[in-house]
Scaffold this motif. Sequence first.
Motif, mmCIF file in Angstrom:
data_model
loop_
_atom_site.group_PDB
_atom_site.id
_atom_site.type_symbol
_atom_site.label_atom_id
_atom_site.label_comp_id
_atom_site.label_asym_id
_atom_site.label_seq_id
_atom_site.Cartn_x
_atom_site.Cartn_y
_atom_site.Cartn_z
ATOM 1 N N ASP A 521 2.753 8.116 3.601
ATOM 2 C CA ASP A 521 3.310 6.996 2.872
ATOM 3 C C ASP A 521 2.517 6.761 1.592
ATOM 4 O O ASP A 521 1.293 6.935 1.556
ATOM 5 C CB ASP A 521 3.265 5.722 3.731
ATOM 6 N N THR A 522 3.221 6.373 0.557
ATOM 7 C CA THR A 522 2.571 6.022 -0.704
ATOM 8 C C THR A 522 2.998 4.595 -1.073
ATOM 9 O O THR A 522 3.761 4.381 -2.026
ATOM 10 C CB THR A 522 2.961 6.999 -1.815
ATOM 11 N N PRO A 523 2.538 3.612 -0.283
ATOM 12 C CA PRO A 523 2.964 2.237 -0.560
ATOM 13 C C PRO A 523 2.436 1.758 -1.908
ATOM 14 O O PRO A 523 1.358 2.171 -2.357
ATOM 15 C CB PRO A 523 2.350 1.444 0.598
ATOM 16 N N ASP A 597 8.206 -0.496 10.036
ATOM 17 C CA ASP A 597 8.088 0.744 9.271
ATOM 18 C C ASP A 597 7.124 0.512 8.116
ATOM 19 O O ASP A 597 7.258 -0.463 7.361
ATOM 20 C CB ASP A 597 9.462 1.160 8.738
ATOM 21 N N SER A 598 6.143 1.398 7.979
ATOM 22 C CA SER A 598 5.168 1.246 6.904
ATOM 23 C C SER A 598 5.805 1.367 5.528
ATOM 24 O O SER A 598 5.236 0.925 4.539
ATOM 25 C CB SER A 598 4.051 2.287 7.044
ATOM 26 N N GLN A 599 6.981 1.958 5.479
ATOM 27 C CA GLN A 599 7.687 2.111 4.207
ATOM 28 C C GLN A 599 8.868 1.146 4.124
ATOM 29 O O GLN A 599 9.899 1.463 3.513
ATOM 30 C CB GLN A 599 8.192 3.554 4.066
ATOM 31 N N LEU A 602 10.794 0.306 0.797
ATOM 32 C CA LEU A 602 11.770 1.198 0.174
ATOM 33 C C LEU A 602 13.194 0.870 0.598
ATOM 34 O O LEU A 602 14.139 1.461 0.075
ATOM 35 C CB LEU A 602 11.445 2.655 0.507
ATOM 36 N N GLU A 607 11.771 4.028 -5.071
ATOM 37 C CA GLU A 607 10.453 4.592 -5.318
ATOM 38 C C GLU A 607 10.362 5.123 -6.741
ATOM 39 O O GLU A 607 9.300 5.097 -7.357
ATOM 40 C CB GLU A 607 10.167 5.718 -4.321
#
Length: 799
Positions: A521-523, A597-599, A602, A607
Amino acid sequence: MASCHACNIRVLVAVVCGLLTAIVVALGIWRIMVRIQRDTFAPPSSTPTEFCRNGGTWENGRCVCTEEWKGLRCTIANFCENSTSMGFSFSRIPVGRYGPSLETCGKDTPNAGNPMATRLCGLSEYGEIQLQNVTLGNCNENLETLEKQVDSSTASLDSISTEAQVLTSNADKLTAENITSATKVVGQIFNTSKNASPEAKKIAVTTVSQLLDVKEEVFQRAAAADDDDNTFTTLIEQMENYSLSLGNEAVVEPNIAIQSANFSSEDTEGPTSVRFSVLKGTSDSLVSGSTFIHTNVDSLNPDTQTELQILLNTTKSSPKACGFVVYQNNKLFQSKTFTTKSNFSQKIISSKTDENKQVQSASVEMIFRPKYNQQEFQLHSYACVYWNFTTKDWDTYGCHKNKNSEEFLYCRCNHTTNFAVLMTFIKDYEYPESLDMLSKAGCILSITGLALTIIFQIVTRKLRKTSVTWVLVSLCTSMLIFNLLFLFGIENSNKSLKINGSDIDNIDINDNEMPTKDIIDTPNPTCTVMAALLHYFLLVTFTWNGLSAAQLYFLLIRTMKPLPQHFILFISLIGWGVPAIIVGITVGAVYAQNGSDSQWELNYRQEEICWLAIPESNDFIRSPLLWSFFIPITIILISNVVMFIIITVKVLWKNNQNLTSTKKVSSLKKIVSTLSIAVVFGITWILAYFMLINNNNMRLIFSYIFCLFNTTQGLQIFILYTLRTKIFQSKASEVLKSLSSSTGRLKPPPSVTGLRLRVRMYNMLRSFPALHERFRLLEPSLSTEDVTLSLSGQADASI
């Protein structure tokens, strides 16, 4: 002299505005022509349209076919046609697989709903596709009853193995309980103490291959329920042992391949190395002839067709046999620490020798060709791991990375067991280029114009002897903030993290840390906040557009009725509060549905840019973009268009033959007044709907027209609501006169002609107070006490 001087100022202002407009229009036309030319004369793709046939997909420079087809373009049949035998009907069966019969067991049998028979589609010794004999099942048996029978010393393992293969032939119907029972059954068949026949074990390999077709989530439930029984671990160990007993033969099924190598008596002394290779085929399945063993070699030797290769080195006492097992996926290896979201194939390779564990001195070197969708993902990193039977999970002990090549991932371990590379990926988003010259120029001009308009409205309040036009100032403020956020915050800072060049070349080979998940992940909370702010201030802008239309409608159409009590407070709560409620509810609902969900963010924003997420075509109705943006602005635009038409027809362009005053209102003033209202009402945003046209060139043209009109909306407001006012022109004239005072010019006398025209217009408008108030709202004032194109004057008392 005075009239000439005033004329010079107006000419100068007109020339400057004309030049700015011409430059922006020219930039827009130039960009449109360049884009159309690029689309028209773009070189053809290296891959022709529909190059891969029959469901094949173009991946990494080749066609990956379905199991039923093969060849360069997936045009060669690799299946057996529909058939009927022994009263059973079979659909199309891919080569190497057993097909279930269409006839199923009755509802009153223990095996209800499962196929009554299976049939293998194989290859003859000459390579021709042919159907094998029908294998009959027993409707009175199921996997649970077979699990009980297999422990019996008198059980017929051949019949049990055959029945298990039939019962698992339809992977879509298997449950977690079925997987557990089938795994226990085949595990016992591989158990050397059961002395099952070689044929029963080969059929058991087929059963394992069929089990690996079951969905991942079903396997996860089976593993969770079987955490204490070690069923999967036992099966893996039994298959390792089985791999030593095949002599120099190979057993290859679509999802698993097993091969052995025996050493002659001459090779029993000194070090021995064996290389096992798996070649890639036209599909994702393993096929006969895709695995090879080479003995007495000293290194790995991959080529363009190699998908996996392992070199087994023994240094002390040479073994008499070694075995290899390849799994097409990791479903039997259910990890608690490494979770997967992608469906990329994670091959597992097992190597084993018949040496005693206490004296084992074997080591392995391996290469894996990473297989993933290179158009959507980038390889971030990987770890060389082995399956630890004690912890029942992946471990990195004794394994290290080696120097990678352009196509392969290299590993080496100082022991033998089941190995894999756990790859991690980051999604390869296509971040757009920075804002082009047209967008930047439009935004900068709008920001400048809006700032000047706000300052003008506040600073000249006393000079105009009126209060600040609250609606106009609020509209300009929200639009100014939105333009600033758009100019400096629309780009995602993750754009700088994008990997350039080959994915493998950027991997650190000194780091063999165990990953926790396959998708990294790229939060970016900053981007999420920026998207929410852009969402809010654009909604605020549209809301104030609607409120401007409502206020102007009250003042121009309902002139005899005063504005509602506390009108300014009411519209302020609506203008700044309603958009906040919409954005807050939207973000809260998205987080409530996807917070685990860590994403999750989105699901709210994109993104690629810090703006609302564009939903997939099948999920558009549930998207935040529809309910929190499209629907509100569509309602506002429709109402604004209706009020714009009413005001234009009933006020601006209405000529009463009985009123000489309306006859003398020039068409130019009417056009300017119409444009002024159109700009404040946000009518030009309707062009956004034309961008949905399913034609690239037309969509491109409307995109640039939309960009031209809406990025310069602040400049338009400045020109129409500030630059044309007498107060602004007077102040500009004073500045110019102060600059020219050094040249010795005299102060010009007041314009007699201009004064006469103003007095005449004033006398005419005095006779018609209602009409006077209408036009007073729509054109520049005739004296320094008037407010230009603003909602003041008579409305001020109500406001």
